[in-house]
Design an enzyme around this catalytic site. Structure first.
Site, PDB file in Angstrom:
ATOM      1  N   ILE A  14       0.827  -1.206   0.000  1.00  0.00           N
ATOM      2  CA  ILE A  14       0.000   0.000   0.000  1.00  0.00           C
ATOM      3  C   ILE A  14       0.862   1.257   0.000  1.00  0.00           C
ATOM      4  CG2 ILE A  14      -0.266   0.245   2.509  1.00  0.00           C
ATOM      5  CD1 ILE A  14      -3.043   0.709  -0.123  1.00  0.00           C
ATOM      6  N   SER A  36      11.613   0.747   7.541  1.00  0.00           N
ATOM      7  CA  SER A  36      11.058  -0.569   7.255  1.00  0.00           C
ATOM      8  C   SER A  36      12.130  -1.620   7.456  1.00  0.00           C
ATOM      9  CB  SER A  36      10.548  -0.624   5.807  1.00  0.00           C
ATOM     10  OG  SER A  36      10.123  -1.921   5.464  1.00  0.00           O
ATOM     11  N   ARG A  37      11.759  -2.752   8.014  1.00  0.00           N
ATOM     12  CA  ARG A  37      12.734  -3.823   8.216  1.00  0.00           C
ATOM     13  C   ARG A  37      13.190  -4.446   6.907  1.00  0.00           C
ATOM     14  NH1 ARG A  37       9.900  -7.939  12.169  1.00  0.00           N
ATOM     15  NH2 ARG A  37       8.189  -7.425  10.739  1.00  0.00           N
ATOM     16  N   LYS A  90      -5.579   3.015   7.448  1.00  0.00           N
ATOM     17  CA  LYS A  90      -6.734   2.329   8.023  1.00  0.00           C
ATOM     18  C   LYS A  90      -6.432   0.846   8.192  1.00  0.00           C
ATOM     19  CE  LYS A  90      -8.068  -0.147   4.406  1.00  0.00           C
ATOM     20  NZ  LYS A  90      -8.302  -1.598   4.432  1.00  0.00           N
ATOM     21  N   ASP A 168     -10.740  -6.011   6.694  1.00  0.00           N
ATOM     22  CA  ASP A 168      -9.716  -5.089   6.194  1.00  0.00           C
ATOM     23  C   ASP A 168     -10.239  -4.342   4.962  1.00  0.00           C
ATOM     24  OD1 ASP A 168      -6.701  -4.210   6.151  1.00  0.00           O
ATOM     25  OD2 ASP A 168      -7.148  -4.865   4.114  1.00  0.00           O
TER      26      ASP A 168
END
Length: 308
Positions: A14, A36-37, A90, A168
Site C-alpha cells: 500500500i 522498514s525492516r 486504516k 480489512d
C-alpha cells in the site's frame, strides 16, 4: 512555506502503490525517509525502525504509519512523544481504546493526528453524501467482494488477531456508509465465516438498522475471483442511488452523475496538510466501532481452511 518533511513507516504494497505517488504529487510534503525492516525506496534515506528514524532524523516533521495495525500503536506513541504529526493508515489501530489514547496523547503534545479512511475520498462519495442529506433512506445494500490473493499476497498478519480478516477491505465500505448516510445506524445481527486454519473471517454478512428503521445489509467476501465488486445501493423516497466501483462512480436513478478517477490518497494527503496547517486532528473511529460490534455480536461459522 517550506514543505513538511515526512517519513513513511512500514513500506509494503500500500505504501508503494498509493502513498509514494500521492506524496510525489503533493507540494505540501517532502518524502525524506522510509523506516522498514525489509524494504527501502531508492533515493530516500532508509532506517530499520521508527525509533532509529526518530533518533537520527530529528528534522522529520511528520510520519505516515503504514505498518500493520497490531504494531501501529507503539509506533504512533513514539512519534507523538517526539513531537511529530501522525497519519494512520486504516484501520487506525488494533482496538478502539488504542486510538482514543492516541487522540489524547496528540492533543496533549499539540500535534496533528489523522486517522484516515481512504475510501471516503473516492471521487463520488462527497456528492452522494450531499444528495442523501435531504432524502429519507429506506434501505441500503452493500456488496464488497474481492480476491484476497490478488490484494494481500503472502500477508499473514491480516489473518491474525487484530488483522481484521475480510473487514480489512470491508471497513472501507463501512467508512463510506458512515460518511454518506444521514442517520446513525446500528448492528442487529451478523455472521462471520472463519476458515478452520485462521483467526480472521474470510466472509461476513451483517444486518444493521438506522434510527428510523431502514434496513442496511452488508456482504463482505474475500473469495471472489474475476471482476471485483465494491458497490453500495441506497433506496430513498426520491429514488435509488448507486455508488459503485469503490465510490468512484455515482448513479442517481437511471443517470450516471459522475465517473471519477482514483483520487483517494491524493485527497488524504491534501487533508493531512490542511490539518497540520490548522493545528487540528481528525480521528473518527465510527467504521472501526462497527467492526468491533461485528466481532461482539456476529455468529461465528467455521468454513474450509484457506491456503495461499
Amino acid at each position: 512555506m517550506s514543505p513538511t518533511s515526512i517519513a513513511i513507516v512500514g513500506f509494503g504494497k500500500i505504501a508503494r502503490d498509493q502513498h509514494v505517488p500521492a506524496l510525489h504529487d503533493n507540494t505540501a510534503f517532502s518524502l525524506d525517509a522510509v523506516a522498514s525492516r525489509n524494504a527501502s525506496l531508492e533515493g530516500v534515506a532508509h532506517f530499520r525502525d521508527i525509533q532509529t528514524l526518530l533518533d537520527e532524523r530529528p528534522d522529520i516533521q511528520a510520519v505516515s504509519l503504514c505498518a500493520p495495525p497490531q504494531v501501529r500503536y507503539r509506533q504512533a506513541c513514539a512519534a507523538i512523544a517526539a513531537g511529530k504529526h501522525v497519519m494512520l493508515e486504516k484501520p487506525p489501530g488494533a482496538t478502539l481504546s488504542e486510538v482514543e489514547d492516541l487522540r489524547a496523547q496528540a492533543e496533549r503534545a499539540g500535534v496533528t493526528l489523522f486517522a484516515t479512511w481512504h475510501s471516503r475520498y473516492a471521487a463520488a462519495v462527497a456528492q452522494a453524501r450531499d444528495w442523501l442529506r435531504e432524502r429519507h433512506v429506506t434501505a441500503v445494500d452493500v456488496q464488497w467482494k474481492e480476491d484476497v490473493r490478488r490484494w494481500h499476497p503472502g500477508q499473514e498478519w491480516i489473518w491474525e488477531a487484530g488483522g481484521l480478516g475480510v473487514f480489512d477491505p470491508g471497513i472501507n465500505a463501512l467508512s463510506i456508509i458512515t460518511a454518506i448516510l444521514p442517520e446513525a445506524f446500528f448492528l442487529t445481527q451478523g455472521e462471520l465465516e472463519v476458515p478452520a486454519n485462521r483467526q480472521g473471517p474470510i466472509a461476513a454478512t451483517l444486518a444493521f438498522s438506522d434510527r428510523r428503521g431502514a434496513a442496511i445489509r452488508a456482504e463482505f467476501d474475500w473469495r471472489q475471483t474475476g471482476p471485483q465488486t465494491w458497490d453500495i445501493h441506497v433506496e430513498t423516497d426520491a429514488g435509488p442511488l448507486a455508488l459503485t466501483q469503490g465510490g468512484s462512480c455515482l448513479r442517481i436513478g437511471d443517470e450516471i452523475v459522475l465517473e471519477g478517477d482514483d483520487v483517494e490518497y491524493p485527497g488524504l494527503y491534501a487533508r493531512f496538510a490542511e490539518l497540520i496547517a490548522r493545528g487540528e486532528s481528525d480521528v473518527d473511529v465510527a467504521p472501526l466501532r462497527h467492526v468491533a460490534d461485528a466481532f461482539l455480536l456476529g455468529k461465528r461459522v467455521e468454513v474450509e481452511a484457506f491456503h495461499e
